[in-house]
Design an enzyme around this catalytic site. Structure first.
Site, mmCIF file in Angstrom:
data_model
loop_
_atom_site.group_PDB
_atom_site.id
_atom_site.type_symbol
_atom_site.label_atom_id
_atom_site.label_comp_id
_atom_site.label_asym_id
_atom_site.label_seq_id
_atom_site.Cartn_x
_atom_site.Cartn_y
_atom_site.Cartn_z
ATOM 1 N N SER A 149 -7.498 -2.398 -4.706
ATOM 2 C CA SER A 149 -8.130 -2.359 -3.390
ATOM 3 C C SER A 149 -9.057 -3.553 -3.272
ATOM 4 C CB SER A 149 -8.939 -1.064 -3.227
ATOM 5 O OG SER A 149 -9.832 -1.159 -2.128
ATOM 6 N N TYR A 162 -15.375 4.342 -6.630
ATOM 7 C CA TYR A 162 -13.998 3.916 -6.360
ATOM 8 C C TYR A 162 -13.828 2.432 -6.647
ATOM 9 C CZ TYR A 162 -9.912 2.771 -3.406
ATOM 10 O OH TYR A 162 -8.711 2.309 -2.928
ATOM 11 N N LYS A 166 -11.327 0.679 -9.361
ATOM 12 C CA LYS A 166 -10.305 -0.293 -8.980
ATOM 13 C C LYS A 166 -10.565 -1.651 -9.640
ATOM 14 C CE LYS A 166 -7.644 2.138 -6.232
ATOM 15 N NZ LYS A 166 -6.228 2.451 -6.619
#
Length: 257
Positions: A149, A162, A166
């Protein structure tokens, strides 16, 4: 070699986690259209089975749906062993499953939530890559694609766990490219904001205002726009590409603020 590199995936067995919705679903249909046998895996087995049926109906390709919570190593082990028992090999693994729950402030992030985010986005892909990658090395070749991402390089304050996961996935991609060389290629795709079912929860007016200022193409991506990068990396068209992370984000991560 032909003038146009082959994007076909005939006789390939492709496993896609998070394959029943969003970008994973788009990749699953695209791989099947190019001749692959596709295994759709996600936490909800019913959705996987239904998606597999839709793929076969639309493309004629063999497709299989398997329930798998990638945050649990036992589920990852079962997924790999089930596919290998059924088909004898795995040629392409796409670690696409992910989750990014939002929060109001950092202290709202519980230990349980923190662990869950890292389990699904990083721990599971590591375990699957280890299992499947070793099989690919023994078989003499294969491809692993990790879906990251732009949050990993341009994190906002409301996605920090998150983004951390990632970012770790990016590091894992580069490490595995060396660790499984020279027979297995490992690359990543770094999507920006895509208008999948997840975007249904967004404040679209606010997003469109932000897109005008922060995204050079001034819009979110359509789900099908992930397919070109995925087919390139999965196929022999990228035969000299490994350890690469392709940004597919409308330019949003460059100069992000």
């Amino acid at each position: 070699m032909p003038a146009t590199p082959p994007f076909r995936l005939d006789d390939k067995i492709a496993v896609i986690t998070g394959g029943s919705r969003g970008l994973g679903r788009e990749m699953a249909f695209a791989f099947a259209e190019q001749g692959a046998t596709v295994v759709v895996a996600s936490r909800k087995e019913d959705s996987c089975i239904e998606t597999a049926k839709e793929i076969t109906a639309a493309t004629g390709a063999t497709a299989l749906g398997i329930g798998c919570h990638v945050g649990k190593w036992a589920d990852c082990d079962r997924l790999a062993s089930t596919v290998l028992e059924r088909f004898g090999k795995i040629d392409v693994l796409v670690n696409n499953a992910g989750m990014s729950p939002l929060y109001d402030k950092l202290t709202d992030v519980s230990e349980e939530l923190f662990n869950k985010v890292l389990d699904v986005n990083l721990k599971g892909p590591f375990r699957l890559s280890a299992l499947v990658g070793e099989q690919m090395v023994s078989a003499g070749g294969g491809v692993i694609i990790n879906v990251s991402s732009t949050g990993s390089v341009a994190p906002r304050g409301d996605i920090i766990p998150y983004a951390m996961a990632k970012s770790g996935l990016n590091a894992m991609t580069l490490g595995l490219a060396r660790g499984f060389s020279p027979t297995v290629r490992v690359n990543g795709i770094m999507p920006g904001p895509f208008l999948t079912d997840i975007s249904e929860a967004w404040d679209m007016e606010a997003f469109e205002r932000r897109a005008q200022n922060d995204i050079p193409l001034q819009r979110g991506g359509q789900p099908g726009e992930i397919v070109g990068a995925a087919l390139y990396l999965a196929s022999d068209a990228s035969s000299y590409t490994t350890g690469t992370i392709i940004k597919v984000d409308g330019g949003s991560a460059y100069g992000a603020h």
